[in-house]
Scaffold this motif. Structure first.
Motif, PDB file in Angstrom:
ATOM      1  N   TYR B  83     -11.662  10.128 -37.258  1.00 46.56           N
ATOM      2  CA  TYR B  83     -10.802   9.693 -36.173  1.00 46.56           C
ATOM      3  C   TYR B  83     -11.300   8.364 -35.648  1.00 46.56           C
ATOM      4  O   TYR B  83     -11.803   8.232 -34.550  1.00 46.56           O
ATOM      5  CB  TYR B  83     -10.786  10.730 -35.057  1.00 46.56           C
ATOM      6  N   LYS B  84     -11.237   7.404 -36.489  1.00 46.78           N
ATOM      7  CA  LYS B  84     -11.783   6.093 -36.167  1.00 46.78           C
ATOM      8  C   LYS B  84     -10.757   5.037 -36.513  1.00 46.78           C
ATOM      9  O   LYS B  84      -9.762   5.296 -37.178  1.00 46.78           O
ATOM     10  CB  LYS B  84     -13.050   5.825 -36.974  1.00 46.78           C
ATOM     11  N   VAL B  85     -11.042   3.842 -36.044  1.00 48.31           N
ATOM     12  CA  VAL B  85     -10.212   2.710 -36.433  1.00 48.31           C
ATOM     13  C   VAL B  85     -10.451   2.463 -37.913  1.00 48.31           C
ATOM     14  O   VAL B  85     -11.589   2.250 -38.332  1.00 48.31           O
ATOM     15  CB  VAL B  85     -10.573   1.474 -35.604  1.00 48.31           C
ATOM     16  N   VAL B  86      -9.384   2.547 -38.718  1.00 45.56           N
ATOM     17  CA  VAL B  86      -9.586   2.479 -40.158  1.00 45.56           C
ATOM     18  C   VAL B  86      -9.439   1.062 -40.704  1.00 45.56           C
ATOM     19  O   VAL B  86     -10.079   0.707 -41.674  1.00 45.56           O
ATOM     20  CB  VAL B  86      -8.634   3.430 -40.901  1.00 45.56           C
ATOM     21  N   ALA B  87      -8.578   0.282 -40.068  1.00 42.39           N
ATOM     22  CA  ALA B  87      -8.349  -1.061 -40.600  1.00 42.39           C
ATOM     23  C   ALA B  87      -9.595  -1.917 -40.362  1.00 42.39           C
ATOM     24  O   ALA B  87     -10.276  -1.756 -39.363  1.00 42.39           O
ATOM     25  CB  ALA B  87      -7.148  -1.694 -39.915  1.00 42.39           C
ATOM     26  N   PRO B  88      -9.918  -2.806 -41.292  1.00 47.04           N
ATOM     27  CA  PRO B  88     -11.051  -3.703 -41.060  1.00 47.04           C
ATOM     28  C   PRO B  88     -10.747  -4.646 -39.914  1.00 47.04           C
ATOM     29  O   PRO B  88      -9.600  -5.003 -39.673  1.00 47.04           O
ATOM     30  CB  PRO B  88     -11.179  -4.461 -42.383  1.00 47.04           C
ATOM     31  N   ARG B  89     -11.777  -4.980 -39.178  1.00 45.18           N
ATOM     32  CA  ARG B  89     -11.556  -5.882 -38.040  1.00 45.18           C
ATOM     33  C   ARG B  89     -11.462  -7.309 -38.542  1.00 45.18           C
ATOM     34  O   ARG B  89     -12.377  -7.819 -39.166  1.00 45.18           O
ATOM     35  CB  ARG B  89     -12.720  -5.760 -37.065  1.00 45.18           C
ATOM     36  N   ARG B  90     -10.333  -7.939 -38.239  1.00 45.12           N
ATOM     37  CA  ARG B  90     -10.155  -9.333 -38.629  1.00 45.12           C
ATOM     38  C   ARG B  90     -10.405 -10.187 -37.398  1.00 45.12           C
ATOM     39  O   ARG B  90      -9.505 -10.447 -36.616  1.00 45.12           O
ATOM     40  CB  ARG B  90      -8.746  -9.544 -39.185  1.00 45.12           C
ATOM     41  N   TRP B  91     -11.674 -10.579 -37.267  1.00 44.73           N
ATOM     42  CA  TRP B  91     -12.070 -11.250 -36.023  1.00 44.73           C
ATOM     43  C   TRP B  91     -11.440 -12.621 -35.891  1.00 44.73           C
ATOM     44  O   TRP B  91     -10.984 -12.995 -34.809  1.00 44.73           O
ATOM     45  CB  TRP B  91     -13.599 -11.376 -35.960  1.00 44.73           C
ATOM     46  N   LEU B  92     -11.415 -13.386 -37.000  1.00 45.40           N
ATOM     47  CA  LEU B  92     -10.967 -14.777 -36.885  1.00 45.40           C
ATOM     48  C   LEU B  92      -9.488 -14.883 -36.487  1.00 45.40           C
ATOM     49  O   LEU B  92      -9.169 -15.570 -35.506  1.00 45.40           O
ATOM     50  CB  LEU B  92     -11.253 -15.521 -38.201  1.00 45.40           C
ATOM     51  N   PRO B  93      -8.561 -14.191 -37.209  1.00 50.06           N
ATOM     52  CA  PRO B  93      -7.163 -14.271 -36.771  1.00 50.06           C
ATOM     53  C   PRO B  93      -6.978 -13.756 -35.347  1.00 50.06           C
ATOM     54  O   PRO B  93      -6.197 -14.334 -34.570  1.00 50.06           O
ATOM     55  CB  PRO B  93      -6.417 -13.383 -37.770  1.00 50.06           C
ATOM     56  N   ALA B  94      -7.717 -12.686 -34.998  1.00 45.40           N
ATOM     57  CA  ALA B  94      -7.596 -12.141 -33.651  1.00 45.40           C
ATOM     58  C   ALA B  94      -8.042 -13.161 -32.618  1.00 45.40           C
ATOM     59  O   ALA B  94      -7.402 -13.334 -31.576  1.00 45.40           O
ATOM     60  CB  ALA B  94      -8.431 -10.866 -33.528  1.00 45.40           C
ATOM     61  N   LEU B  95      -9.152 -13.844 -32.916  1.00 49.08           N
ATOM     62  CA  LEU B  95      -9.659 -14.846 -31.984  1.00 49.08           C
ATOM     63  C   LEU B  95      -8.657 -15.984 -31.825  1.00 49.08           C
ATOM     64  O   LEU B  95      -8.414 -16.455 -30.707  1.00 49.08           O
ATOM     65  CB  LEU B  95     -10.989 -15.405 -32.491  1.00 49.08           C
ATOM     66  N   ILE B  96      -8.067 -16.412 -32.956  1.00 50.37           N
ATOM     67  CA  ILE B  96      -7.118 -17.526 -32.878  1.00 50.37           C
ATOM     68  C   ILE B  96      -5.893 -17.116 -32.066  1.00 50.37           C
ATOM     69  O   ILE B  96      -5.465 -17.826 -31.143  1.00 50.37           O
ATOM     70  CB  ILE B  96      -6.718 -17.979 -34.300  1.00 50.37           C
ATOM     71  N   ALA B  97      -5.343 -15.924 -32.386  1.00 50.40           N
ATOM     72  CA  ALA B  97      -4.139 -15.469 -31.678  1.00 50.40           C
ATOM     73  C   ALA B  97      -4.439 -15.269 -30.198  1.00 50.40           C
ATOM     74  O   ALA B  97      -3.680 -15.726 -29.328  1.00 50.40           O
ATOM     75  CB  ALA B  97      -3.633 -14.165 -32.303  1.00 50.40           C
ATOM     76  N   GLY B  98      -5.571 -14.598 -29.906  1.00 49.65           N
ATOM     77  CA  GLY B  98      -5.920 -14.358 -28.513  1.00 49.65           C
ATOM     78  C   GLY B  98      -6.181 -15.664 -27.782  1.00 49.65           C
ATOM     79  O   GLY B  98      -5.763 -15.845 -26.634  1.00 49.65           O
ATOM     80  N   GLY B  99      -6.858 -16.612 -28.456  1.00 48.58           N
ATOM     81  CA  GLY B  99      -7.161 -17.893 -27.824  1.00 48.58           C
ATOM     82  C   GLY B  99      -5.900 -18.676 -27.513  1.00 48.58           C
ATOM     83  O   GLY B  99      -5.774 -19.264 -26.443  1.00 48.58           O
ATOM     84  N   LEU B 100      -4.923 -18.636 -28.441  1.00 48.66           N
ATOM     85  CA  LEU B 100      -3.670 -19.353 -28.210  1.00 48.66           C
ATOM     86  C   LEU B 100      -2.914 -18.757 -27.022  1.00 48.66           C
ATOM     87  O   LEU B 100      -2.412 -19.487 -26.168  1.00 48.66           O
ATOM     88  CB  LEU B 100      -2.800 -19.310 -29.472  1.00 48.66           C
ATOM     89  N   CYS B 101      -2.865 -17.408 -26.985  1.00 49.56           N
ATOM     90  CA  CYS B 101      -2.198 -16.743 -25.861  1.00 49.56           C
ATOM     91  C   CYS B 101      -2.878 -17.128 -24.555  1.00 49.56           C
ATOM     92  O   CYS B 101      -2.223 -17.453 -23.559  1.00 49.56           O
ATOM     93  CB  CYS B 101      -2.237 -15.232 -26.035  1.00 49.56           C
ATOM     94  N   PHE B 102      -4.221 -17.077 -24.567  1.00 53.89           N
ATOM     95  CA  PHE B 102      -4.969 -17.405 -23.355  1.00 53.89           C
ATOM     96  C   PHE B 102      -4.690 -18.835 -22.929  1.00 53.89           C
ATOM     97  O   PHE B 102      -4.464 -19.114 -21.744  1.00 53.89           O
ATOM     98  CB  PHE B 102      -6.465 -17.208 -23.601  1.00 53.89           C
ATOM     99  N   ALA B 103      -4.671 -19.755 -23.925  1.00 50.33           N
ATOM    100  CA  ALA B 103      -4.426 -21.165 -23.597  1.00 50.33           C
ATOM    101  C   ALA B 103      -3.043 -21.344 -22.997  1.00 50.33           C
ATOM    102  O   ALA B 103      -2.868 -22.089 -22.022  1.00 50.33           O
ATOM    103  CB  ALA B 103      -4.579 -22.015 -24.852  1.00 50.33           C
ATOM    104  N   ALA B 104      -2.055 -20.638 -23.577  1.00 54.53           N
ATOM    105  CA  ALA B 104      -0.689 -20.770 -23.066  1.00 54.53           C
ATOM    106  C   ALA B 104      -0.611 -20.274 -21.623  1.00 54.53           C
ATOM    107  O   ALA B 104      -0.040 -20.940 -20.749  1.00 54.53           O
ATOM    108  CB  ALA B 104       0.272 -19.981 -23.956  1.00 54.53           C
ATOM    109  N   ILE B 105      -1.212 -19.095 -21.369  1.00 54.56           N
ATOM    110  CA  ILE B 105      -1.136 -18.530 -20.018  1.00 54.56           C
ATOM    111  C   ILE B 105      -1.906 -19.410 -19.034  1.00 54.56           C
ATOM    112  O   ILE B 105      -1.436 -19.708 -17.927  1.00 54.56           O
ATOM    113  CB  ILE B 105      -1.665 -17.087 -20.021  1.00 54.56           C
ATOM    114  N   ALA B 106      -3.095 -19.847 -19.457  1.00 55.46           N
ATOM    115  CA  ALA B 106      -3.908 -20.673 -18.567  1.00 55.46           C
ATOM    116  C   ALA B 106      -3.197 -21.995 -18.272  1.00 55.46           C
ATOM    117  O   ALA B 106      -3.203 -22.470 -17.125  1.00 55.46           O
ATOM    118  CB  ALA B 106      -5.274 -20.933 -19.195  1.00 55.46           C
ATOM    119  N   GLY B 107      -2.555 -22.583 -19.307  1.00 58.71           N
ATOM    120  CA  GLY B 107      -1.821 -23.818 -19.087  1.00 58.71           C
ATOM    121  C   GLY B 107      -0.676 -23.628 -18.108  1.00 58.71           C
ATOM    122  O   GLY B 107      -0.473 -24.449 -17.201  1.00 58.71           O
ATOM    123  N   ALA B 108       0.047 -22.505 -18.279  1.00 59.64           N
ATOM    124  CA  ALA B 108       1.160 -22.237 -17.374  1.00 59.64           C
ATOM    125  C   ALA B 108       0.657 -22.039 -15.949  1.00 59.64           C
ATOM    126  O   ALA B 108       1.260 -22.513 -14.989  1.00 59.64           O
ATOM    127  CB  ALA B 108       1.913 -20.992 -17.848  1.00 59.64           C
TER     128      ALA B 108
END
Lengths: 167, 167
Positions: B83-108
Motif C-alpha cells: 500500500y505504497k506509492v508505486v509510481a517512481p518519483r519524477r522530481w525534475l518535472p514536478a519541480l519544474i511544474a510546481g515552480g512555474l505554478c508558484f511563479a505564476a501565482i507569485a507574479g499575480a
C-alpha cells in the motif's frame, strides 16, 4: 467589533482542539508511562483473549465498491446540508418564498435519493444486480486467505454462495 | 498579535502537512496528512473572517472529501502489502511544474493592487451566514437551484458508474 467577536468564537474552538490533542498526548505518553505495567512485552500480550476472533491476514484488503457509493451519497448530502445552513439563518425573515426555494432544492436531491434507493445502490444486500458470477467473489472477500502459518482448515469460510444464489 | 501567531501556526501546519502528503511513502498516510492540511486551511479562513467558509471547509473537505479519498485508496486494485506509492518519483518535472505554478501565482500576487479597506469584511454583522443566505435566496437563486441539479447529476452518475453495467 464584529470581527473580534468572530475571532473569539473561533479562538474558543481552537482552545478546545488544542486541549483535546494535549489531553490525548499527555495521557498516552506521560500518565500512561507512570500507570502501566513495567513488565516486558511478550508475544502473548498482543493476542486477543476471552473476546474477539483471532485475526488473520492483513487489514489492508480491497474494499467493496458499495462503500464508495455510500461515500458519494454521504458527500452529496453533506454539501446539501452546507447549503441549507445559510438558508436556515434567514428563513424566518424571508418568509414562505424562501421555504419554497429550499423545498425545490431539497426536492431535486430527493429525486436522486429515490433513484439510488429504487436502483438498490444503498441496499446492503443488493436487491438486484451485483450478482456474483460462479467462482468469482466480490472484492474484499478473502478466497485465498494469506494464512501466515495458520492452517487453512481452521479459518472459517466467509463467502456464503448459497445466499448469493438464492437472490 | 494573537491572530498573527494563529496565522503562522496554521500556515506552518498547512505547508508541513501538504509537503508530507506529497512525499509520504504510504498513500494512506498521505491521505491523512491531507486531512490536516484541509483543517489548517479552515483555520486560515476563520482568521480571515470567513466563518461560513471555514465551517464548510471542515464539513465538506475534512468530512466528505476525505472519506472519498480514503475510500478511493481502499478501493484501488493493488497488492495489499504494498500500500505504497508505486509510481517512481519524477522530481525534475514536478519541480519544474510546481515552480512555474508558484511563479505564476507569485507574479499575480505581486502585480495585483490590493484595495485596502478600513472596514472589516463582516461590516456590522457578527457572522457571514445571514448575508450568504440572503444572497443565495434572492440574487443568486438560479445558481443555488442549479447547484442541486449538479449534485443530482453527480449522485446519479457516480451510482451508475459504480454499478458498472447497464441495467
Amino acid at each position: 467589533m464584529p470581527q473580534d467577536t468572530l475571532n473569539q468564537d473561533f479562538a474558543t474552538i481552537l482552545v478546545f482542539l488544542v486541549f483535546g490533542a494535549l489531553f490525548v498526548i499527555a495521557n498516552m505518553v506521560l500518565v500512561g508511562r507512570l500507570i502501566r505495567s513495567k513488565t516486558k512485552y511478550t508475544e502473548g500480550k498482543s493476542t486477543v483473549y476471552e473476546c474477539g476472533e483471532p485475526t488473520f491476514g492483513s487489514a489492508f484488503v480491497r474494499f467493496d465498491i458499495r462503500f464508495y457509493v455510500l461515500a458519494v451519497v454521504f458527500a452529496i448530502f453533506d454539501v446539501e446540508v452546507v447549503f441549507l445552513f445559510p438558508w436556515a439563518a434567514v428563513m424566518k425573515s424571508l418568509g414562505p418564498v424562501a421555504w419554497l426555494e429550499a423545498a425545490a432544492f431539497v426536492g431535486v436531491l430527493g429525486v436522486g435519493l429515490a433513484y439510488i434507493w429504487r436502483k438498490g445502490d444503498i441496499d446492503w444486500i443488493p436487491a438486484h444486480g451485483h450478482t456474483r458470477q460462479a467462482g468469482k467473489t466480490l472484492p474484499g472477500e478473502l478466497t485465498t486467505v494469506p494464512t501466515d502459518g495458520v492452517p487453512a482448515a481452521t479459518i472459517p469460510a466467509i463467502a456464503t454462495p448459497a445466499v448469493a444464489e438464492a437472490r | 498579535m494573537g491572530v498573527q501567531i494563529a496565522f503562522w501556526l496554521f500556515a506552518i501546519l498547512v505547508a508541513g502537512t501538504a509537503l508530507y502528503a506529497a512525499v509520504a511513502p504510504k498513500i494512506v498516510h498521505a491521505a491523512f496528512s491531507l486531512m490536516a492540511t484541509f483543517f489548517g486551511v479552515a483555520g486560515i479562513y476563520a482568521i480571515l473572517g470567513s466563518d461560513f467558509l471555514a465551517v464548510t471547509q471542515v464539513l465538506v473537505y475534512v468530512g466528505g472529501i476525505m472519506v472519498l479519498i480514503v475510500f478511493g485508496v481502499l478501493l484501488t486494485d493493488r497488492v495489499p502489502e504494498e500500500y505504497k506509492v508505486v509510481a517512481p518519483r519524477r522530481w525534475l518535472p514536478a519541480l519544474i511544474a510546481g515552480g512555474l505554478c508558484f511563479a505564476a501565482i507569485a507574479g499575480a500576487l505581486k502585480s495585483t493592487v490590493w484595495p485596502i479597506s478600513s472596514s472589516t469584511p463582516l461590516g456590522d454583522a457578527t457572522s457571514t451566514v445571514e448575508g450568504i443566505g440572503r444572497s443565495l435566496l434572492t440574487d443568486y437563486l438560479i445558481p443555488f437551484e442549479f447547484a442541486s441539479i449538479l449534485l443530482l447529476v453527480v449522485l446519479v452518475g457516480a451510482a451508475r458508474l459504480a454499478r458498472g453495467q447497464v441495467r
